[in-house]
Design a protein around this motif. Sequence first.
Motif, PDB file in Angstrom:
ATOM      1  N   ILE A   1       0.860  -1.196   0.000  1.00 50.98           N
ATOM      2  CA  ILE A   1       0.000   0.000   0.000  1.00 50.98           C
ATOM      3  C   ILE A   1       0.895   1.243   0.000  1.00 50.98           C
ATOM      4  O   ILE A   1       1.735   1.393   0.876  1.00 50.98           O
ATOM      5  N   ASP A   2       0.694   2.093  -1.027  1.00 49.22           N
ATOM      6  CA  ASP A   2       1.498   3.321  -1.031  1.00 49.22           C
ATOM      7  C   ASP A   2       0.609   4.547  -0.956  1.00 49.22           C
ATOM      8  O   ASP A   2      -0.614   4.476  -1.176  1.00 49.22           O
ATOM      9  N   THR A   3       1.212   5.660  -0.641  1.00 47.84           N
ATOM     10  CA  THR A   3       0.472   6.926  -0.518  1.00 47.84           C
ATOM     11  C   THR A   3       0.859   7.827  -1.688  1.00 47.84           C
ATOM     12  O   THR A   3       1.018   9.036  -1.533  1.00 47.84           O
TER      13      THR A   3
ATOM     14  N   HIS B   1      -4.074  -1.651 -18.101  1.00 49.00           N
ATOM     15  CA  HIS B   1      -2.942  -1.806 -19.029  1.00 49.00           C
ATOM     16  C   HIS B   1      -1.583  -1.916 -18.355  1.00 49.00           C
ATOM     17  O   HIS B   1      -0.625  -2.318 -19.000  1.00 49.00           O
ATOM     18  N   ILE B   2      -1.510  -1.531 -17.088  1.00 51.87           N
ATOM     19  CA  ILE B   2      -0.162  -1.391 -16.503  1.00 51.87           C
ATOM     20  C   ILE B   2       0.608  -2.710 -16.425  1.00 51.87           C
ATOM     21  O   ILE B   2       1.816  -2.690 -16.268  1.00 51.87           O
ATOM     22  N   PHE B   3      -0.092  -3.858 -16.565  1.00 56.48           N
ATOM     23  CA  PHE B   3       0.642  -5.133 -16.537  1.00 56.48           C
ATOM     24  C   PHE B   3       1.099  -5.551 -17.936  1.00 56.48           C
ATOM     25  O   PHE B   3       1.700  -6.598 -18.106  1.00 56.48           O
TER      26      PHE B   3
ATOM     27  N   TYR C   1       4.248  -0.994 -21.113  1.00 53.26           N
ATOM     28  CA  TYR C   1       3.220   0.036 -20.902  1.00 53.26           C
ATOM     29  C   TYR C   1       3.656   0.963 -19.769  1.00 53.26           C
ATOM     30  O   TYR C   1       4.001   0.528 -18.679  1.00 53.26           O
ATOM     31  N   ARG C   2       3.634   2.245 -20.069  1.00 54.03           N
ATOM     32  CA  ARG C   2       3.952   3.240 -19.044  1.00 54.03           C
ATOM     33  C   ARG C   2       2.868   4.297 -19.039  1.00 54.03           C
ATOM     34  O   ARG C   2       2.415   4.719 -20.106  1.00 54.03           O
ATOM     35  N   VAL C   3       2.469   4.681 -17.834  1.00 53.32           N
ATOM     36  CA  VAL C   3       1.400   5.685 -17.730  1.00 53.32           C
ATOM     37  C   VAL C   3       1.904   7.011 -18.303  1.00 53.32           C
ATOM     38  O   VAL C   3       1.235   7.665 -19.084  1.00 53.32           O
ATOM     39  N   ASP C   4       3.109   7.369 -17.933  1.00 60.55           N
ATOM     40  CA  ASP C   4       3.675   8.642 -18.374  1.00 60.55           C
ATOM     41  C   ASP C   4       5.110   8.390 -18.845  1.00 60.55           C
ATOM     42  O   ASP C   4       6.045   8.428 -18.026  1.00 60.55           O
ATOM     43  N   PRO C   5       5.300   8.111 -20.130  1.00 59.71           N
ATOM     44  CA  PRO C   5       6.622   7.722 -20.616  1.00 59.71           C
ATOM     45  C   PRO C   5       7.719   8.725 -20.280  1.00 59.71           C
ATOM     46  O   PRO C   5       8.830   8.330 -19.926  1.00 59.71           O
TER      47      PRO C   5
ATOM     48  N   GLY D   1      13.934   5.981 -15.019  1.00 60.10           N
ATOM     49  CA  GLY D   1      14.683   4.825 -15.540  1.00 60.10           C
ATOM     50  C   GLY D   1      13.792   3.622 -15.793  1.00 60.10           C
ATOM     51  O   GLY D   1      14.264   2.548 -16.098  1.00 60.10           O
ATOM     52  N   GLY D   2      12.463   3.784 -15.652  1.00 56.99           N
ATOM     53  CA  GLY D   2      11.542   2.667 -15.868  1.00 56.99           C
ATOM     54  C   GLY D   2      11.350   2.390 -17.357  1.00 56.99           C
ATOM     55  O   GLY D   2      11.370   3.315 -18.164  1.00 56.99           O
ATOM     56  N   CYS D   3      11.208   1.122 -17.686  1.00 55.06           N
ATOM     57  CA  CYS D   3      11.015   0.785 -19.098  1.00 55.06           C
ATOM     58  C   CYS D   3       9.669   0.115 -19.336  1.00 55.06           C
ATOM     59  O   CYS D   3       9.377  -0.357 -20.419  1.00 55.06           O
ATOM     60  N   GLY D   4       8.857   0.045 -18.307  1.00 53.52           N
ATOM     61  CA  GLY D   4       7.520  -0.532 -18.496  1.00 53.52           C
ATOM     62  C   GLY D   4       7.491  -2.054 -18.517  1.00 53.52           C
ATOM     63  O   GLY D   4       6.513  -2.662 -18.951  1.00 53.52           O
ATOM     64  N   LEU D   5       8.563  -2.692 -18.016  1.00 56.70           N
ATOM     65  CA  LEU D   5       8.573  -4.169 -17.994  1.00 56.70           C
ATOM     66  C   LEU D   5       8.378  -4.721 -16.581  1.00 56.70           C
ATOM     67  O   LEU D   5       8.025  -5.885 -16.415  1.00 56.70           O
ATOM     68  N   GLY D   6       8.598  -3.849 -15.586  1.00 50.86           N
ATOM     69  CA  GLY D   6       8.577  -4.305 -14.191  1.00 50.86           C
ATOM     70  C   GLY D   6       7.322  -5.066 -13.812  1.00 50.86           C
ATOM     71  O   GLY D   6       7.387  -6.195 -13.320  1.00 50.86           O
ATOM     72  N   LEU D   7       6.144  -4.478 -14.065  1.00 47.24           N
ATOM     73  CA  LEU D   7       4.893  -5.117 -13.637  1.00 47.24           C
ATOM     74  C   LEU D   7       4.560  -6.370 -14.459  1.00 47.24           C
ATOM     75  O   LEU D   7       3.954  -7.308 -13.953  1.00 47.24           O
ATOM     76  N   SER D   8       4.948  -6.346 -15.763  1.00 47.17           N
ATOM     77  CA  SER D   8       4.665  -7.561 -16.549  1.00 47.17           C
ATOM     78  C   SER D   8       5.542  -8.721 -16.061  1.00 47.17           C
ATOM     79  O   SER D   8       5.104  -9.873 -16.066  1.00 47.17           O
ATOM     80  N   ILE D   9       6.767  -8.410 -15.595  1.00 48.08           N
ATOM     81  CA  ILE D   9       7.605  -9.469 -15.021  1.00 48.08           C
ATOM     82  C   ILE D   9       6.960  -9.983 -13.724  1.00 48.08           C
ATOM     83  O   ILE D   9       6.859 -11.184 -13.497  1.00 48.08           O
TER      84      ILE D   9
HETATM   85  P1  ADP Z   1       8.257   0.998 -14.970  1.00 45.21           P
HETATM   86  O1  ADP Z   1       9.519   0.279 -15.088  1.00 45.21           O
HETATM   87  O2  ADP Z   1       8.069   2.070 -15.992  1.00 45.21           O
HETATM   88  O3  ADP Z   1       7.920   1.451 -13.592  1.00 45.21           O
HETATM   89  P2  ADP Z   1       6.265  -0.931 -14.527  1.00 45.21           P
HETATM   90  O4  ADP Z   1       5.815  -2.025 -15.368  1.00 45.21           O
HETATM   91  O5  ADP Z   1       6.870  -1.271 -13.235  1.00 45.21           O
HETATM   92  O6  ADP Z   1       7.189  -0.055 -15.395  1.00 45.21           O
HETATM   93  O7  ADP Z   1       5.040   0.002 -14.270  1.00 45.21           O
HETATM   94  C1  ADP Z   1       4.203   0.389 -15.347  1.00 45.21           C
HETATM   95  C2  ADP Z   1       3.584   1.726 -15.083  1.00 45.21           C
HETATM   96  O8  ADP Z   1       2.669   1.651 -13.992  1.00 45.21           O
HETATM   97  C3  ADP Z   1       4.588   2.759 -14.657  1.00 45.21           C
HETATM   98  O9  ADP Z   1       5.042   3.446 -15.771  1.00 45.21           O
HETATM   99  C4  ADP Z   1       3.797   3.653 -13.730  1.00 45.21           C
HETATM  100  O10 ADP Z   1       3.243   4.718 -14.439  1.00 45.21           O
HETATM  101  C5  ADP Z   1       2.686   2.804 -13.229  1.00 45.21           C
HETATM  102  N1  ADP Z   1       2.884   2.384 -11.828  1.00 45.21           N
HETATM  103  C6  ADP Z   1       3.418   1.253 -11.391  1.00 45.21           C
HETATM  104  N2  ADP Z   1       3.400   1.158 -10.057  1.00 45.21           N
HETATM  105  C7  ADP Z   1       2.824   2.306  -9.614  1.00 45.21           C
HETATM  106  C8  ADP Z   1       2.516   2.861  -8.310  1.00 45.21           C
HETATM  107  N3  ADP Z   1       2.765   2.190  -7.195  1.00 45.21           N
HETATM  108  N4  ADP Z   1       1.919   4.054  -8.260  1.00 45.21           N
HETATM  109  C9  ADP Z   1       1.613   4.724  -9.383  1.00 45.21           C
HETATM  110  N5  ADP Z   1       1.901   4.283 -10.647  1.00 45.21           N
HETATM  111  C10 ADP Z   1       2.495   3.104 -10.741  1.00 45.21           C
END
Ligand code: ADP
Length: 469
Positions: A401-403, A414-416, A420-424, A431-439
């Motif tokens: 849980i984050d604030t 879409h974030i998984f 995919y990045r909300v704000d490229p 330094g995010g490449c949009g792969l973290g959540l899909s992994i």
């Molecule tokens: P990245 O490496 O860009 O963070 P992720 O796959 O981890 O890629 O996340 C995808 C997108 O989801 C991010 O670009 C970010 O916009 C959004 N995101 C992920 N986790 C959070 C969070 N805890 N709070 C807000 N946005 C998040």
Amino acid sequence: MGTLRFKLISWFLLVLLIVLVVFGLLLYLARERSLYATLDSELQNTALQLANQVDIEKEEVFLKSGEFTFPKDMYYEITNEKGELISKSTTLQEHNLPFVSPDKEKQNFIIQSIPSWEKHPLRLITLKKIVREESDDEDSKKPSVALNSQTLFIQCAKSTWLIDEELEELVNLIFWVGLATFLIAGLGGFFLAGRALLPIKQITQTVQDLSETHLSERIDISKFDKEFHPLATQLNAALERLEKAFQRERQFTSDASHELRTPLSVIVNNIEVLLKRQRSPEEHVEIHQSNLETSHQMQHIIEGLLTLTRIDAGQISLQKKEINLYNLMEEVFGNLQSKAAQHKVSLINQIEKNTSISVAEDKFKQVLINLLDNAITYNRPDGSVTVASQKENSGITIKIIDTGIGIRQEHLTHIFERFYRVDPSRSEKTGGCGLGLSIVKSIMELHGGSISVTSDNDGSIFTITLPNN
Ligand code: ADP
């Protein structure tokens, strides 16, 4: 030879052949029985009539003359007990009927088929009759007394040629009708089997026409009979999945190239700048610093890609073991402590100390690092990240849980997705490449678990679930 059509026809014809043979045999036997029954009753009547004509007088047996005329197509012979011939039909000429005696106690007559001097066998009845000579003393008040009695054997026979001929005709008829039925049914069956299997050909054709670039082709279910609907539907569903997988694959390759192209051009650009003219040592350090950072970014992308493709290819085998979740979380907190401090985010571990889970430790640690790293990155200054867990019947759920800034509804689904990045532009900075959540998602699925997210303006909650083993 091994085709379904051939097998269907063979079975059909075999069953038909058995039915035809059994039917023909029954028909033949029924007809034979009825013909012999008619002949036998004819012989029996004639023999009885003949027996009525027999009389004895003064020990002499003779045939009474009467209205009875012996049929021309029959033979008869009357013999006495000693086998002496008493009378025979003129139709017999020089031949004699073989003597067959009925069983003395039980039978009065016997009917059987016997070979004869003719081409066809004879049907022969032998009737036993006892003739008595009566007293002609009219004055006697006593009932008439048998003076003399003799046992006679009356034999009547008839050739079976008519029956044989009729049965032969019947056999011919059964054979030709059977053959015609067999051939017509065989041809019809061949045609029908072909028609019934036509959809398989059409389906095969559709599948054959498919190619990587032409995966949108579908089988037109309405053209087929109902029996083929499940097959066609399943094939269409498989094609759908295949098409989507190919699309994903293409998208993934193009995204990956795109992601790698940007940092690569930064490095190329930096080197070009460096080579253009003489640079001061400070400038050298600055440019190398930038190249190092960009290379790290590329390394991060490539490692992410490698992890995902390995999971996709099923190359990753999980070495699960029981670990203490609280301790693991403390370790992850330790890894991210300096980043959290930089962002002025406090990390709170609310997991019960004795909580244990069964996971592949290194992979699961990566899940926690990715989620917590995001929770810190997208947080607000003086914010917090709290982790808590809850044991349930089906397994365990862990909440991060984050604030932070939260994720808008339209992005949540879409974030998984990969890259995919909300704000490229923001991600580039982080330094995010949009792969973290899909992994994270892939690793959780590999564990048989899942991940979900809820988010609003006050922050996000990522929930991961792990099933019991
Ligand atoms: P990245 O490496 O860009 O963070 P992720 O796959 O981890 O890629 O996340 C995808 C997108 O989801 C991010 O670009 C970010 O916009 C959004 N995101 C992920 N986790 C959070 C969070 N805890 N709070 C807000 N946005 C998040």
